[in-house]
Design a protein around this motif. Sequence first.
Motif, PDB file in Angstrom:
ATOM      1  N   UNK A   1       0.858  -1.187   0.000  1.00  0.00           N
ATOM      2  CA  UNK A   1       0.000   0.000   0.000  1.00  0.00           C
ATOM      3  C   UNK A   1       0.896   1.239   0.000  1.00  0.00           C
ATOM      4  N   UNK A   2       0.263   2.390  -0.063  1.00  0.00           N
ATOM      5  CA  UNK A   2       1.002   3.613   0.232  1.00  0.00           C
ATOM      6  C   UNK A   2       1.285   3.621   1.731  1.00  0.00           C
ATOM      7  N   UNK A   3       2.227   4.428   2.143  1.00  0.00           N
ATOM      8  CA  UNK A   3       2.539   4.487   3.579  1.00  0.00           C
ATOM      9  C   UNK A   3       1.330   4.993   4.371  1.00  0.00           C
ATOM     10  N   UNK A   4       0.555   5.900   3.792  1.00  0.00           N
ATOM     11  CA  UNK A   4      -0.610   6.442   4.491  1.00  0.00           C
ATOM     12  C   UNK A   4      -1.661   5.376   4.743  1.00  0.00           C
ATOM     13  N   UNK A   5      -1.786   4.416   3.837  1.00  0.00           N
ATOM     14  CA  UNK A   5      -2.822   3.387   3.958  1.00  0.00           C
ATOM     15  C   UNK A   5      -2.324   2.124   4.666  1.00  0.00           C
ATOM     16  N   UNK A   6      -1.051   2.109   5.035  1.00  0.00           N
ATOM     17  CA  UNK A   6      -0.464   0.932   5.685  1.00  0.00           C
ATOM     18  C   UNK A   6      -1.214   0.618   6.977  1.00  0.00           C
ATOM     19  N   UNK A   7      -1.679  -0.655   7.105  1.00  0.00           N
ATOM     20  CA  UNK A   7      -2.466  -1.010   8.284  1.00  0.00           C
ATOM     21  C   UNK A   7      -2.391  -2.521   8.498  1.00  0.00           C
ATOM     22  N   UNK A   8      -1.368  -2.933   9.257  1.00  0.00           N
ATOM     23  CA  UNK A   8      -1.119  -4.373   9.376  1.00  0.00           C
ATOM     24  C   UNK A   8      -2.232  -5.101  10.135  1.00  0.00           C
ATOM     25  N   UNK A   9      -2.855  -4.449  11.134  1.00  0.00           N
ATOM     26  CA  UNK A   9      -3.925  -5.108  11.865  1.00  0.00           C
ATOM     27  C   UNK A   9      -5.083  -5.454  10.925  1.00  0.00           C
ATOM     28  N   UNK A  10      -5.410  -4.536  10.038  1.00  0.00           N
ATOM     29  CA  UNK A  10      -6.472  -4.793   9.075  1.00  0.00           C
ATOM     30  C   UNK A  10      -6.150  -5.971   8.162  1.00  0.00           C
ATOM     31  N   UNK A  11      -4.875  -6.085   7.748  1.00  0.00           N
ATOM     32  CA  UNK A  11      -4.465  -7.202   6.894  1.00  0.00           C
ATOM     33  C   UNK A  11      -4.605  -8.541   7.613  1.00  0.00           C
ATOM     34  N   UNK A  12      -4.199  -8.563   8.871  1.00  0.00           N
ATOM     35  CA  UNK A  12      -4.269  -9.805   9.634  1.00  0.00           C
ATOM     36  C   UNK A  12      -5.722 -10.203   9.917  1.00  0.00           C
ATOM     37  N   UNK A  13      -6.554  -9.214  10.170  1.00  0.00           N
ATOM     38  CA  UNK A  13      -7.978  -9.510  10.373  1.00  0.00           C
ATOM     39  C   UNK A  13      -8.617 -10.032   9.087  1.00  0.00           C
ATOM     40  N   UNK A  14      -8.117  -9.562   7.947  1.00  0.00           N
ATOM     41  CA  UNK A  14      -8.594 -10.073   6.658  1.00  0.00           C
ATOM     42  C   UNK A  14      -8.288 -11.562   6.543  1.00  0.00           C
ATOM     43  N   UNK A  15      -7.074 -11.949   6.935  1.00  0.00           N
ATOM     44  CA  UNK A  15      -6.685 -13.364   6.877  1.00  0.00           C
ATOM     45  C   UNK A  15      -7.555 -14.194   7.806  1.00  0.00           C
ATOM     46  N   UNK A  16      -7.756 -13.701   9.020  1.00  0.00           N
ATOM     47  CA  UNK A  16      -8.593 -14.420   9.989  1.00  0.00           C
ATOM     48  C   UNK A  16     -10.017 -14.567   9.468  1.00  0.00           C
ATOM     49  N   UNK A  17     -10.540 -13.512   8.873  1.00  0.00           N
ATOM     50  CA  UNK A  17     -11.900 -13.570   8.324  1.00  0.00           C
ATOM     51  C   UNK A  17     -11.995 -14.611   7.214  1.00  0.00           C
ATOM     52  N   UNK A  18     -10.945 -14.683   6.378  1.00  0.00           N
ATOM     53  CA  UNK A  18     -10.926 -15.676   5.304  1.00  0.00           C
ATOM     54  C   UNK A  18     -10.873 -17.092   5.874  1.00  0.00           C
ATOM     55  N   UNK A  19     -10.084 -17.302   6.915  1.00  0.00           N
ATOM     56  CA  UNK A  19      -9.992 -18.620   7.538  1.00  0.00           C
ATOM     57  C   UNK A  19     -11.318 -19.028   8.173  1.00  0.00           C
ATOM     58  N   UNK A  20     -11.974 -18.065   8.814  1.00  0.00           N
ATOM     59  CA  UNK A  20     -13.255 -18.360   9.454  1.00  0.00           C
ATOM     60  C   UNK A  20     -14.353 -18.632   8.426  1.00  0.00           C
ATOM     61  N   UNK A  21     -14.257 -17.962   7.286  1.00  0.00           N
ATOM     62  CA  UNK A  21     -15.236 -18.212   6.221  1.00  0.00           C
ATOM     63  C   UNK A  21     -15.079 -19.627   5.682  1.00  0.00           C
ATOM     64  N   UNK A  22     -13.817 -20.081   5.649  1.00  0.00           N
ATOM     65  CA  UNK A  22     -13.527 -21.418   5.132  1.00  0.00           C
ATOM     66  C   UNK A  22     -13.868 -22.497   6.150  1.00  0.00           C
TER      67      UNK A  22
END
Length: 372
Positions: A118-139
Motif C-alpha cells: 500500500x502507500x505508507x498512508x494506507x499501511x495497516x497491518x492489523x487490518x491485513x491480519x484480520x482479513x486473513x482471519x476472516x478468510x480462515x473463518x469463512x472457510x
Amino acid sequence: MVLQSLKNCLWLSCVLRTPKACFWSTASGGLIIQSVSNDVYQNLAVEDWIHDHVDLEKQQVLFLWRNSPAVVIGRHQNPWQECNLRLLRQKNIKLARRRSGGGTVYHDLGNINLTFFTTRKKYERMGNLKLIVKALKALRPQLDVHVTDRYDILLDRHYKISGTAAKLGRTSAYHHCTLLCNADKFVLSSVLKSPYKGLKSNATPSVPASVKNLFEEDASLTSEMLLDAIAKEYAVQHQIDHHITLINPADETLLPGISNKTEELQTWEWVYGKTPKFSVSTCLNMAHKDSVLDVKVNLDVKHGRIEVCNIDLPEQWLPPGLYSELVKSLTGSKFCPNEITTLVTTLLSACPQDNELHSRWSLLCENMIRLM
C-alpha cells in the motif's frame, strides 16, 4: 481448481504479451499476484521490485508466494545468533536476509507467505491480519483463530501460526506475514536453534513461540483452499475481480531489473555482511592425547569479518611465529568456515614438517572453524 489454474495460465500468457507499464495498471484499485517460483531470493526480490516501481497510489497489491526450505532473517538480525548455520549447510537449506525488520522464520512448501503493498498512508497491518482471519473463518467457522496486539495470529489461543514484519518507505510500504499450513516442525525447531555460545550482539533477537500447523487442526484443508479464500476476501474488501495472476520472478520483461535484485540478495555481503557488529567470547575444550586443553577465544566481528582476534594458547603449544601468522591471517577474514578452511590449509602447507606440530595445528583449526 483445474479451471482456475487454466484461467491463470491464460491470463499469464496475456500478461507476458502486454507491455510492463500496462500490466501494472490494468487492474484499478487492486491486484492479486502469485509467484510461480519457489526460490526465496527471487520472491524477496519481487517484493523489493513492487515496492520500488509500482504506483501504489493507483492500486494496492497482494503478493502470494511459497518457498522451498529456507531460513529468512530480518534486516537487522545476526544469523549466527538466530539459527544453526552448520545444520543449514548440511541440509542444503538456504539462508536469506530480507529488507524488512522483525524476527527469523523458517519457510518450506507447507508455509504460505503473503505481502500486502500500500502507500505508507494506507499501511495497516492489523487490518491485513484480520482479513486473513476472516478468510480462515469463512472457510472453516470452527477454527479458533485471532490476532494479538503483537500482530501475530494465534490458533487455539496459544499456538502461533503467523508472524509479521514490514518495510516502511517514504511513500510506499509493505507488510508481509506467514501462515503455517503444513510446515516440517521438526526441521523448523532444529534450524532455528543457535548452537553458538558466548555470542554478544545488539542485533534484533527473535522471540520464541509455540507453533502449530493449521492442517493439524483440520486435515481436510489444503494450501490452495487457503490461498483462494484469502484472495477472495481481499477481492471483496478492495472491490476488485477475484482472480490470481501468476508471475514469473525471473521475467525481465515484466519486472525490469529483477535479476540484479535477486543476485544482490544472494551475496555474502548482504546475507552475512549486513550483520550488526558482535563479539564471541568462548572456551575451546580441545582433547589432545590424554588431556583436555582449554583455549580461550575472543573475537570481534564487524560486517561479517573478524576485526579483532585473540586466542589464549599455552606457551609452546605453537611456535610464536606460527601463532602470530594465524592471528594476522584471521584478522580481516570473513567469519566463514569455507574461507577460514582455505586460509589455515595454506598456512599449514608452510609449517615445518613436524607430525606433532601438524596435529596440534589441525586440532586448533578444526575447533576454530566449528565456531563459524
